[in-house]
Scaffold this motif. Sequence first.
Motif, PDB file in Angstrom:
ATOM      1  N   LEU A  63      70.390 -74.449 -22.552  1.00  0.00           N
ATOM      2  CA  LEU A  63      69.677 -73.191 -22.760  1.00  0.00           C
ATOM      3  C   LEU A  63      68.437 -73.157 -21.873  1.00  0.00           C
ATOM      4  CD1 LEU A  63      69.746 -72.723 -26.650  1.00  0.00           C
ATOM      5  CD2 LEU A  63      71.337 -71.813 -24.953  1.00  0.00           C
ATOM      6  N   HIS A  64      68.063 -71.965 -21.444  1.00  0.00           N
ATOM      7  CA  HIS A  64      66.826 -71.802 -20.688  1.00  0.00           C
ATOM      8  C   HIS A  64      65.650 -72.096 -21.617  1.00  0.00           C
ATOM      9  CE1 HIS A  64      63.700 -69.947 -18.227  1.00  0.00           C
ATOM     10  NE2 HIS A  64      64.571 -69.885 -17.224  1.00  0.00           N
ATOM     11  N   TRP A  65      64.604 -72.713 -21.058  1.00  0.00           N
ATOM     12  CA  TRP A  65      63.497 -73.127 -21.928  1.00  0.00           C
ATOM     13  C   TRP A  65      62.794 -71.927 -22.562  1.00  0.00           C
ATOM     14  CZ3 TRP A  65      58.376 -71.841 -21.377  1.00  0.00           C
ATOM     15  CH2 TRP A  65      57.956 -71.325 -20.138  1.00  0.00           C
ATOM     16  N   VAL A  66      62.794 -70.772 -21.881  1.00  0.00           N
ATOM     17  CA  VAL A  66      62.186 -69.580 -22.488  1.00  0.00           C
ATOM     18  C   VAL A  66      63.037 -69.090 -23.657  1.00  0.00           C
ATOM     19  CG1 VAL A  66      61.438 -67.216 -22.074  1.00  0.00           C
ATOM     20  CG2 VAL A  66      61.074 -68.949 -20.323  1.00  0.00           C
ATOM     21  N   SER A  67      64.347 -69.225 -23.551  1.00  0.00           N
ATOM     22  CA  SER A  67      65.198 -68.880 -24.692  1.00  0.00           C
ATOM     23  C   SER A  67      64.902 -69.799 -25.869  1.00  0.00           C
ATOM     24  CB  SER A  67      66.675 -68.988 -24.294  1.00  0.00           C
ATOM     25  OG  SER A  67      66.994 -68.086 -23.259  1.00  0.00           O
ATOM     26  N   ARG A  68      64.666 -71.076 -25.597  1.00  0.00           N
ATOM     27  CA  ARG A  68      64.278 -71.998 -26.677  1.00  0.00           C
ATOM     28  C   ARG A  68      62.944 -71.564 -27.289  1.00  0.00           C
ATOM     29  NH1 ARG A  68      67.827 -76.276 -25.872  1.00  0.00           N
ATOM     30  NH2 ARG A  68      68.391 -76.643 -23.677  1.00  0.00           N
ATOM     31  N   LEU A  69      62.046 -71.076 -26.424  1.00  0.00           N
ATOM     32  CA  LEU A  69      60.759 -70.615 -26.930  1.00  0.00           C
ATOM     33  C   LEU A  69      60.933 -69.427 -27.867  1.00  0.00           C
ATOM     34  CD1 LEU A  69      57.708 -70.908 -26.872  1.00  0.00           C
ATOM     35  CD2 LEU A  69      57.659 -69.469 -24.828  1.00  0.00           C
ATOM     36  N   HIS A  70      61.808 -68.487 -27.513  1.00  0.00           N
ATOM     37  CA  HIS A  70      62.078 -67.347 -28.411  1.00  0.00           C
ATOM     38  C   HIS A  70      62.609 -67.849 -29.756  1.00  0.00           C
ATOM     39  CE1 HIS A  70      61.245 -64.316 -25.478  1.00  0.00           C
ATOM     40  NE2 HIS A  70      62.239 -64.660 -24.671  1.00  0.00           N
ATOM     41  N   LEU A  71      63.539 -68.783 -29.721  1.00  0.00           N
ATOM     42  CA  LEU A  71      64.085 -69.323 -30.965  1.00  0.00           C
ATOM     43  C   LEU A  71      62.992 -70.017 -31.770  1.00  0.00           C
ATOM     44  CD1 LEU A  71      67.400 -70.826 -29.534  1.00  0.00           C
ATOM     45  CD2 LEU A  71      67.205 -68.795 -30.960  1.00  0.00           C
ATOM     46  N   GLY A  72      62.144 -70.782 -31.083  1.00  0.00           N
ATOM     47  CA  GLY A  72      61.070 -71.482 -31.784  1.00  0.00           C
ATOM     48  C   GLY A  72      60.075 -70.524 -32.418  1.00  0.00           C
ATOM     49  N   ILE A  73      59.744 -69.441 -31.709  1.00  0.00           N
ATOM     50  CA  ILE A  73      58.820 -68.447 -32.276  1.00  0.00           C
ATOM     51  C   ILE A  73      59.439 -67.803 -33.513  1.00  0.00           C
ATOM     52  CG2 ILE A  73      57.770 -66.196 -31.836  1.00  0.00           C
ATOM     53  CD1 ILE A  73      57.312 -67.098 -28.953  1.00  0.00           C
ATOM     54  N   GLY A  74      60.738 -67.529 -33.449  1.00  0.00           N
ATOM     55  CA  GLY A  74      61.399 -66.968 -34.633  1.00  0.00           C
ATOM     56  C   GLY A  74      61.367 -67.910 -35.819  1.00  0.00           C
ATOM     57  N   ILE A  75      61.564 -69.192 -35.571  1.00  0.00           N
ATOM     58  CA  ILE A  75      61.493 -70.182 -36.659  1.00  0.00           C
ATOM     59  C   ILE A  75      60.082 -70.245 -37.222  1.00  0.00           C
ATOM     60  CG2 ILE A  75      61.729 -72.630 -37.205  1.00  0.00           C
ATOM     61  CD1 ILE A  75      63.865 -72.752 -34.975  1.00  0.00           C
ATOM     62  N   MET A  76      59.092 -70.319 -36.324  1.00  0.00           N
ATOM     63  CA  MET A  76      57.710 -70.454 -36.770  1.00  0.00           C
ATOM     64  C   MET A  76      57.211 -69.225 -37.519  1.00  0.00           C
ATOM     65  SD  MET A  76      56.444 -73.382 -36.236  1.00  0.00           S
ATOM     66  CE  MET A  76      54.709 -72.960 -36.479  1.00  0.00           C
ATOM     67  N   SER A  77      57.802 -68.062 -37.268  1.00  0.00           N
ATOM     68  CA  SER A  77      57.361 -66.864 -37.979  1.00  0.00           C
ATOM     69  C   SER A  77      57.517 -67.013 -39.488  1.00  0.00           C
ATOM     70  CB  SER A  77      58.124 -65.642 -37.477  1.00  0.00           C
ATOM     71  OG  SER A  77      59.511 -65.764 -37.750  1.00  0.00           O
ATOM     72  N   TYR A  78      58.390 -67.927 -39.930  1.00  0.00           N
ATOM     73  CA  TYR A  78      58.545 -68.175 -41.366  1.00  0.00           C
ATOM     74  C   TYR A  78      57.974 -69.523 -41.783  1.00  0.00           C
ATOM     75  CZ  TYR A  78      61.431 -64.042 -41.408  1.00  0.00           C
ATOM     76  OH  TYR A  78      61.860 -62.735 -41.301  1.00  0.00           O
ATOM     77  N   ILE A  79      58.016 -70.510 -40.891  1.00  0.00           N
ATOM     78  CA  ILE A  79      57.465 -71.819 -41.221  1.00  0.00           C
ATOM     79  C   ILE A  79      55.947 -71.749 -41.391  1.00  0.00           C
ATOM     80  CG2 ILE A  79      57.113 -74.160 -40.318  1.00  0.00           C
ATOM     81  CD1 ILE A  79      59.870 -73.733 -41.366  1.00  0.00           C
ATOM     82  N   THR A  80      55.288 -70.811 -40.693  1.00  0.00           N
ATOM     83  CA  THR A  80      53.831 -70.720 -40.810  1.00  0.00           C
ATOM     84  C   THR A  80      53.374 -70.397 -42.229  1.00  0.00           C
ATOM     85  OG1 THR A  80      54.038 -68.443 -40.024  1.00  0.00           O
ATOM     86  CG2 THR A  80      53.382 -70.108 -38.413  1.00  0.00           C
ATOM     87  N   SER A  81      54.199 -69.716 -43.004  1.00  0.00           N
ATOM     88  CA  SER A  81      53.780 -69.386 -44.376  1.00  0.00           C
ATOM     89  C   SER A  81      53.571 -70.634 -45.232  1.00  0.00           C
ATOM     90  CB  SER A  81      54.796 -68.438 -45.021  1.00  0.00           C
ATOM     91  OG  SER A  81      54.697 -67.154 -44.456  1.00  0.00           O
TER      92      SER A  81
END
Length: 846
Positions: free
Chosen positions: A495-513
Amino acid sequence: MSSATSDQLGSLEARWAERWRVAVERASAYLEAAGLERAEAEATAAELVAPLAASQRPESEAEAIRLALDEAQRALARAPLVTSEGRLAPSSAPGAIRRQSLAPALRWRRGRWLPRPVLIPRETREGASRAARGRVLRPLIDPIARRRRATFFVLIATTTVWGIWTLAQILGVNGLSAVDLAHLAVFSLLILWLAQSFWTLAAGFVVLFLRWLRRTPQPARLPDPNDAAGRVAIVMPIYNEDTERVFNGLLAMWQDLRRAAPDDRRCDLFVLSDTTDPDIWLAEIEAWRRLRQLVGDTDRIFYRRRDRNVGRKTGNIEDFLTRFGANYAYMVVLDADSLMTGASILELIRRMDENPSVGLIQAPPKLVRGKTLFARILQTAGELYGPLSATGLAYWARGEGNYWGHNAIIRIRPFMELCGLPALPGRAPLGGPILSHDFVEAALMRRGGWQVWIADDLGGSYEEPPPTVEDFAVRDRRWCQGNLQHARILIARHLHWVSRLHLGIGIMSYITSPLWALFLLLSALQAWELTQREPIYFAEGWPFPILPVSVADEALLLLTVTLGLLFVPKILGLILALIDTPRRRALGGAARLVVSALLETLYSALLAPVMMVLHSWFVLSILSGASIEWKPQRRSASGSGFGIAARAFFWPTVIGFAAAIGAWIATPLLFWWLLPVTAGLVLAIPLALLGASERLGEAAARARLLIVTEDSEPPEVIKALDARRFFPVQEPPIARFVRTVMEPHAHSLHLRLVRAFRTRPPLPPKERRLLERKAVHLGPEYLEANERRAILEDPELLERLHVEAWVHWPEQQPELLSFLRRDRMREGAEPSRPPQEPGRGVGVAA
């Protein structure tokens, strides 16, 4: 002949005459239901039955009716038919979805560590894609993207390191304990998250401000209306949705598209139904038929229902692609609540035509048409801050953008080659089908060498907000599970590293709570320790007093910067709205706009702790193995009340009271510091009730508060939807089922649709006989929903029931005929004959 024999023969003749009289009445009613005028139907029925009465001696009334109905069907088959029904579907060109591998790059079980596929974006499918396109990709965007991303990395890293260093100084004034280290670790993740969010929004502000300074409108350009090689399918997957809203929206979009490009012949519209409720299913068919009649494009608007809901929305789209995808170059994907202007759709098509390296373009949707107070607050946030987010994301993502599942155009061939999603190993919630498919499909498209863009400068793309806080939480629960699944995809190979970044941001949007909740708990624990710890001024072996070191200035600075990361983007979004005079006026003027922003900020601040608790629970429950069912999203606030709000927010309220009481007992100072958090939790139920109020939402709109520009200056597509010019005729579900069974036109159309898209095997003979007997002898009102669905999905059973219903359901016929007469008067059209396959009876149409 004896008198007794004569009397008996006379009695038989009378019974036969009575049977044929009833048969004439039923045949007349049948012909009238088929579209003939009443007088013509009566005359035709009498003419058809007369030869039968002269030659046949039926043993029962039912037999006479069946014979008369057979003659009526033959007569309709011989008559020239007038039908407005076009093709049910375009020509089928079966294709295949190529399943992709999401195997991890780090194969721990095999004792091998393969970091290169994670660190270096290798496009494993580029060769296949190039062969399919016959050309070589040229990554023209790389230099610009590299410079922008390097700048972002420096800004985010600087902000994060400064925040971590400052907190370490504050906590380490007397040495770092285990609690301090845990506190610092949690804060490190949170400040990193806040920094990337802040600088993305700040970049969006700068780009939008520069656009406002230039503000040179570009002339509209239309795509080639006759490009046969670039035909476009506009697809809307639906699942047990509000039929009237769906088809009103489709009507508004299609008519707006026709206004924008009257000569366009490239676009077809597909309604892809996964509906399981038989009553909604029948309403969809009727609404689709009326839509085609109203707009006249019977050969460009199609409806397909799957009888097996495999793969949810992803499977629905894949079924369309495997059936009809080869006929089209692009598809515009919509949701049930999506709305797009014709100009926006045409601009997406034009951009795809002009950029052959692009595989997907996402048009950021804007929230509109909210009625409740909560929906209007969401719309206000989207109006002021949504453009900053979309523009900032597009600024640094460039051609490695993202996909949000709808309001986007996709190039079909690479999508079929590259975006076939596999099931994740293991069971739900973290295994099984991928729920949040859109992020993954964008990543796979980019992995195959195709660019993915976010069209942040494109307007005219809309969706509707959840009406209540409860619906917002239900949607977030589904999204949370889907995003957490991405943790298993994050380290997939190539996967492109920016695509990994999008996935990571999506995960963190809920993990931050849960991280914020843990941060608050650690802060409270440290505050409690400070109140319990006695200061030590003299240490053993040291003659001088140890004076406490004040870190108040550092703590105040860190708090100010943290709050700035949270609230400065809101101020920037407000500034953009205030300096743009036409937009400011559309939003109610400067004073009302500021008040709206303050109301949104206050409500969001109070609601934030509630969502923190709910998201934390979502994450914990998912990690513990709890999954969810696939249910349609509620689109209106009907049914909301105190009981629903109390059940949904009981535990956040209890946690708020417990936290407030505990903080007061531990130290009153901590109570006041935590008051913004505990107040939101304690007021969770009132906040939900206020948010669900349509009366408050309407009052705010009348006061020109919490509005969006589309409220003041609605585009034609929203005007058309609000006008509700297309009304599917309202009727009870049972009446709709009866009409589908009995009315020749509706019955024939339903048979054609079922046979065209049927995949489920027929019912077992025994089960079919039992169901037919129940339907015939007890009547439709005794059939359960699942039984009605089974009948409607079995064309052979439905075909037999069509005749038997006219024999055994006489009480349904007056209401049916009355409905059809009213319907034809409403349409103001001449009665039309039922469609059929040439050479076959009306009840046996394909």
